[in-house]
Design a protein around this motif. Structure first.
Motif, PDB file in Angstrom:
ATOM      1  N   PHE A   1     -11.761   3.536   6.226  1.00  0.00           N
ATOM      2  CA  PHE A   1     -11.893   3.648   4.776  1.00  0.00           C
ATOM      3  C   PHE A   1     -13.313   4.061   4.365  1.00  0.00           C
ATOM      4  O   PHE A   1     -13.556   4.307   3.183  1.00  0.00           O
ATOM      5  CB  PHE A   1     -11.477   2.346   4.108  1.00  0.00           C
ATOM      6  CG  PHE A   1      -9.984   2.141   4.091  1.00  0.00           C
ATOM      7  CD1 PHE A   1      -9.237   2.548   3.005  1.00  0.00           C
ATOM      8  CD2 PHE A   1      -9.331   1.573   5.168  1.00  0.00           C
ATOM      9  CE1 PHE A   1      -7.854   2.388   2.980  1.00  0.00           C
ATOM     10  CE2 PHE A   1      -7.960   1.408   5.165  1.00  0.00           C
ATOM     11  CZ  PHE A   1      -7.210   1.821   4.065  1.00  0.00           C
TER      12      PHE A   1
ATOM     13  N   VAL B   1       0.834  -1.201   0.000  1.00  0.00           N
ATOM     14  CA  VAL B   1       0.000   0.000   0.000  1.00  0.00           C
ATOM     15  C   VAL B   1       0.869   1.252   0.000  1.00  0.00           C
ATOM     16  O   VAL B   1       0.606   2.213  -0.745  1.00  0.00           O
ATOM     17  CB  VAL B   1      -0.955  -0.013   1.209  1.00  0.00           C
ATOM     18  CG1 VAL B   1      -1.719   1.307   1.314  1.00  0.00           C
ATOM     19  CG2 VAL B   1      -1.925  -1.182   1.103  1.00  0.00           C
TER      20      VAL B   1
ATOM     21  N   TYR C   1       2.072   8.345   2.352  1.00  0.00           N
ATOM     22  CA  TYR C   1       1.081   9.305   1.866  1.00  0.00           C
ATOM     23  C   TYR C   1       1.558  10.742   2.106  1.00  0.00           C
ATOM     24  O   TYR C   1       1.439  11.602   1.216  1.00  0.00           O
ATOM     25  CB  TYR C   1      -0.251   9.068   2.565  1.00  0.00           C
ATOM     26  CG  TYR C   1      -1.310  10.092   2.224  1.00  0.00           C
ATOM     27  CD1 TYR C   1      -2.080   9.954   1.073  1.00  0.00           C
ATOM     28  CD2 TYR C   1      -1.525  11.198   3.049  1.00  0.00           C
ATOM     29  CE1 TYR C   1      -3.038  10.904   0.746  1.00  0.00           C
ATOM     30  CE2 TYR C   1      -2.484  12.143   2.732  1.00  0.00           C
ATOM     31  CZ  TYR C   1      -3.234  11.996   1.585  1.00  0.00           C
ATOM     32  OH  TYR C   1      -4.181  12.938   1.259  1.00  0.00           O
TER      33      TYR C   1
ATOM     34  N   TYR D   1      -8.061  -0.880   0.690  1.00  0.00           N
ATOM     35  CA  TYR D   1      -7.351   0.093  -0.147  1.00  0.00           C
ATOM     36  C   TYR D   1      -7.672  -0.125  -1.620  1.00  0.00           C
ATOM     37  O   TYR D   1      -7.877   0.829  -2.376  1.00  0.00           O
ATOM     38  CB  TYR D   1      -5.850  -0.036   0.105  1.00  0.00           C
ATOM     39  CG  TYR D   1      -5.006   0.917  -0.701  1.00  0.00           C
ATOM     40  CD1 TYR D   1      -4.842   2.243  -0.316  1.00  0.00           C
ATOM     41  CD2 TYR D   1      -4.354   0.485  -1.858  1.00  0.00           C
ATOM     42  CE1 TYR D   1      -4.056   3.120  -1.068  1.00  0.00           C
ATOM     43  CE2 TYR D   1      -3.571   1.354  -2.606  1.00  0.00           C
ATOM     44  CZ  TYR D   1      -3.428   2.662  -2.206  1.00  0.00           C
ATOM     45  OH  TYR D   1      -2.647   3.533  -2.942  1.00  0.00           O
ATOM     46  N   HIS D   2      -7.714  -1.394  -2.025  1.00  0.00           N
ATOM     47  CA  HIS D   2      -7.979  -1.715  -3.422  1.00  0.00           C
ATOM     48  C   HIS D   2      -9.468  -1.900  -3.722  1.00  0.00           C
ATOM     49  O   HIS D   2      -9.833  -2.064  -4.881  1.00  0.00           O
ATOM     50  CB  HIS D   2      -7.225  -2.982  -3.819  1.00  0.00           C
ATOM     51  CG  HIS D   2      -5.744  -2.798  -3.902  1.00  0.00           C
ATOM     52  ND1 HIS D   2      -5.141  -2.087  -4.912  1.00  0.00           N
ATOM     53  CD2 HIS D   2      -4.738  -3.223  -3.095  1.00  0.00           C
ATOM     54  CE1 HIS D   2      -3.835  -2.079  -4.729  1.00  0.00           C
ATOM     55  NE2 HIS D   2      -3.555  -2.766  -3.642  1.00  0.00           N
ATOM     56  N   ARG D   3     -10.298  -1.918  -2.681  1.00  0.00           N
ATOM     57  CA  ARG D   3     -11.739  -2.155  -2.830  1.00  0.00           C
ATOM     58  C   ARG D   3     -12.015  -3.455  -3.595  1.00  0.00           C
ATOM     59  O   ARG D   3     -12.828  -3.507  -4.518  1.00  0.00           O
ATOM     60  CB  ARG D   3     -12.399  -0.961  -3.525  1.00  0.00           C
ATOM     61  CG  ARG D   3     -12.538   0.252  -2.638  1.00  0.00           C
ATOM     62  CD  ARG D   3     -13.250   1.376  -3.345  1.00  0.00           C
ATOM     63  NE  ARG D   3     -12.286   2.258  -3.998  1.00  0.00           N
ATOM     64  CZ  ARG D   3     -12.614   3.326  -4.710  1.00  0.00           C
ATOM     65  NH1 ARG D   3     -13.884   3.632  -4.889  1.00  0.00           N
ATOM     66  NH2 ARG D   3     -11.694   4.075  -5.264  1.00  0.00           N
TER      67      ARG D   3
ATOM     68  N   LEU E   1      -5.379   6.823   4.935  1.00  0.00           N
ATOM     69  CA  LEU E   1      -4.051   6.391   5.361  1.00  0.00           C
ATOM     70  C   LEU E   1      -3.522   7.244   6.520  1.00  0.00           C
ATOM     71  O   LEU E   1      -2.743   6.766   7.344  1.00  0.00           O
ATOM     72  CB  LEU E   1      -3.079   6.406   4.184  1.00  0.00           C
ATOM     73  CG  LEU E   1      -3.415   5.424   3.055  1.00  0.00           C
ATOM     74  CD1 LEU E   1      -2.350   5.462   1.969  1.00  0.00           C
ATOM     75  CD2 LEU E   1      -3.589   4.005   3.593  1.00  0.00           C
TER      76      LEU E   1
ATOM     77  N   GLU F   1       1.434   4.342  -2.959  1.00  0.00           N
ATOM     78  CA  GLU F   1       1.259   5.771  -2.693  1.00  0.00           C
ATOM     79  C   GLU F   1       2.443   6.604  -3.165  1.00  0.00           C
ATOM     80  O   GLU F   1       2.258   7.693  -3.708  1.00  0.00           O
ATOM     81  CB  GLU F   1       1.045   6.000  -1.189  1.00  0.00           C
ATOM     82  CG  GLU F   1      -0.336   5.640  -0.703  1.00  0.00           C
ATOM     83  CD  GLU F   1      -1.414   6.509  -1.327  1.00  0.00           C
ATOM     84  OE1 GLU F   1      -1.263   7.745  -1.322  1.00  0.00           O
ATOM     85  OE2 GLU F   1      -2.398   5.950  -1.845  1.00  0.00           O
TER      86      GLU F   1
ATOM     87  N   PRO G   1       2.133   3.124   5.605  1.00  0.00           N
ATOM     88  CA  PRO G   1       1.399   3.762   4.495  1.00  0.00           C
ATOM     89  C   PRO G   1       1.117   5.242   4.749  1.00  0.00           C
ATOM     90  O   PRO G   1       1.082   6.043   3.807  1.00  0.00           O
ATOM     91  CB  PRO G   1       0.094   2.964   4.410  1.00  0.00           C
ATOM     92  CG  PRO G   1       0.362   1.687   5.133  1.00  0.00           C
ATOM     93  CD  PRO G   1       1.333   2.045   6.204  1.00  0.00           C
TER      94      PRO G   1
ATOM     95  N   VAL H   1      -6.402  -3.959   5.328  1.00  0.00           N
ATOM     96  CA  VAL H   1      -5.956  -2.715   4.693  1.00  0.00           C
ATOM     97  C   VAL H   1      -5.762  -2.918   3.193  1.00  0.00           C
ATOM     98  O   VAL H   1      -6.152  -2.067   2.379  1.00  0.00           O
ATOM     99  CB  VAL H   1      -4.660  -2.210   5.362  1.00  0.00           C
ATOM    100  CG1 VAL H   1      -4.039  -1.069   4.551  1.00  0.00           C
ATOM    101  CG2 VAL H   1      -4.955  -1.738   6.784  1.00  0.00           C
ATOM    102  N   TYR H   2      -5.179  -4.044   2.813  1.00  0.00           N
ATOM    103  CA  TYR H   2      -4.966  -4.334   1.397  1.00  0.00           C
ATOM    104  C   TYR H   2      -6.298  -4.384   0.643  1.00  0.00           C
ATOM    105  O   TYR H   2      -6.453  -3.766  -0.415  1.00  0.00           O
ATOM    106  CB  TYR H   2      -4.222  -5.657   1.247  1.00  0.00           C
ATOM    107  CG  TYR H   2      -3.994  -6.081  -0.186  1.00  0.00           C
ATOM    108  CD1 TYR H   2      -2.853  -5.671  -0.874  1.00  0.00           C
ATOM    109  CD2 TYR H   2      -4.917  -6.884  -0.857  1.00  0.00           C
ATOM    110  CE1 TYR H   2      -2.636  -6.045  -2.184  1.00  0.00           C
ATOM    111  CE2 TYR H   2      -4.709  -7.259  -2.176  1.00  0.00           C
ATOM    112  CZ  TYR H   2      -3.570  -6.843  -2.832  1.00  0.00           C
ATOM    113  OH  TYR H   2      -3.359  -7.212  -4.138  1.00  0.00           O
TER     114      TYR H   2
END
Length: 293
Positions: free
Chosen positions: A173, A96, A286, A141-143, A255, A100, A282, A137-138
């Motif tokens: 998120f 992640v 960011y 983050y990628h939905r 993040l 960024e 992450p 989180v992975y």
């Protein structure tokens, strides 16, 4: 680069470990009892004076997994599995961060946070929290494959008490993506799916009331410094907190909120240095992106 850095982290974690303070024997015995009898230890079983006192054995599933691994290959495979779990979690957070700001900034942030990330090298149930946090989180983050979140939460609630981080991560998120609400609700509701039901789901709110004495790992950096107990990575912790405080001037993005949760965990107790380091990775990436590093 990811594999090379995670390999270096693995080498740091594979040193000689004093298993005495890590409660591993208790977890192995809990697992053995379940495998041999199908019973979960739900009392203060190892106490000489009050063995029938009821307890919420929030990491009972971790004990089962540890025992099965131990039967398969002894302490060596247990150590290997722990290292694999933590490095996999770190790799997910690295991914992640790399998305960024690229590998150069991510590598710099990782080296800075390495004393925190590698703080907990003993075989402990908390490795499941590191791993599930990284997966959450992975995916968020990628939905992608968000339907997996409630399923993973059920596994999490039966392996380590930091399962409460699951709904928190989903909520983070949600900050800019309200369509995630259904996943937040589902992930929250399934925390009751354990042998301890609602009591288990609420246990993170009450567990600190059960300690009759102070454990070093449960104390904050500032408390420990006040009694002249200092570790080398305390300086990294303070620098990380200062960096995070400066970063709070940036807009609250997921993040950044993730890093805030990590910072709060680290402020509460030194046992949380590892998740603090993982959560900050992450966030620092960011911030670096925002200031064009």
């Amino acid at each position: 680069m990811n594999k090379l850095v995670m390999g270096f982290l693995a080498l740091l974690l594979l040193g000689n470990i004093d298993l005495t303070p890590a409660d591993l024997g208790r977890h192995l015995k809990n697992g053995e009892i379940f495998v041999n009898s199908g019973k979960i230890v739900t009392t203060n079983f190892y106490s000489y004076t009050n063995s029938e006192f009821p307890v919420v054995n929030h990491h009972w599933g971790a004990g089962v997994i540890f025992f099965l691994l131990y039967k398969l290959g002894g302490f060596e495979i247990l150590s290997f599995a722990y290292v694999l779990g933590l490095t996999t979690a770190a790799g997910l957070f690295w991914h992640v961060a790399n998305k960024e700001s690229g590998w150069v900034v991510t590598l710099a942030a990782f080296i800075f946070l390495l004393p925190l990330i590698s703080h907990r090298a003993e075989v402990r149930p908390e490795v499941f929290s590191y791993l599930f946090s990284g997966i959450f989180v992975y995916l968020l983050y990628h939905r992608r494959r968000l339907f997996l979140l409630p399923i993973l939460e059920i596994l999490w609630v039966n392996t380590h008490i930091y399962f409460f981080l699951g709904p928190i991560l989903v909520a983070i998120f949600l900050f800019r993506k309200p369509e995630f609400w259904r996943y937040f609700l589902l992930t929250s509701v399934v925390t009751i799916i354990s042998p301890f039901g609602l009591a288990g789901a609420l246990y993170p709110l009450t567990i600190w009331q059960d300690f009759a004495y102070r454990l070093v790992e449960n104390q904050s950096v500032f408390f420990l410094e006040g009694i002249n107990f200092v570790l080398p990575n305390f300086l990294v912790f303070k620098l990380a907190i200062l960096t995070l405080a400066a970063g709070l001037m940036a807009p609250f993005e997921p993040l950044i909120l993730l890093a805030v949760v990590g910072g709060e965990l680290g402020l509460l107790a030194i046992r949380n240095f590892t998740p603090m380091g993982l959560f900050l990775l992450p966030g620092l990436a960011y911030l670096a992106k925002k200031i064009n590093l």
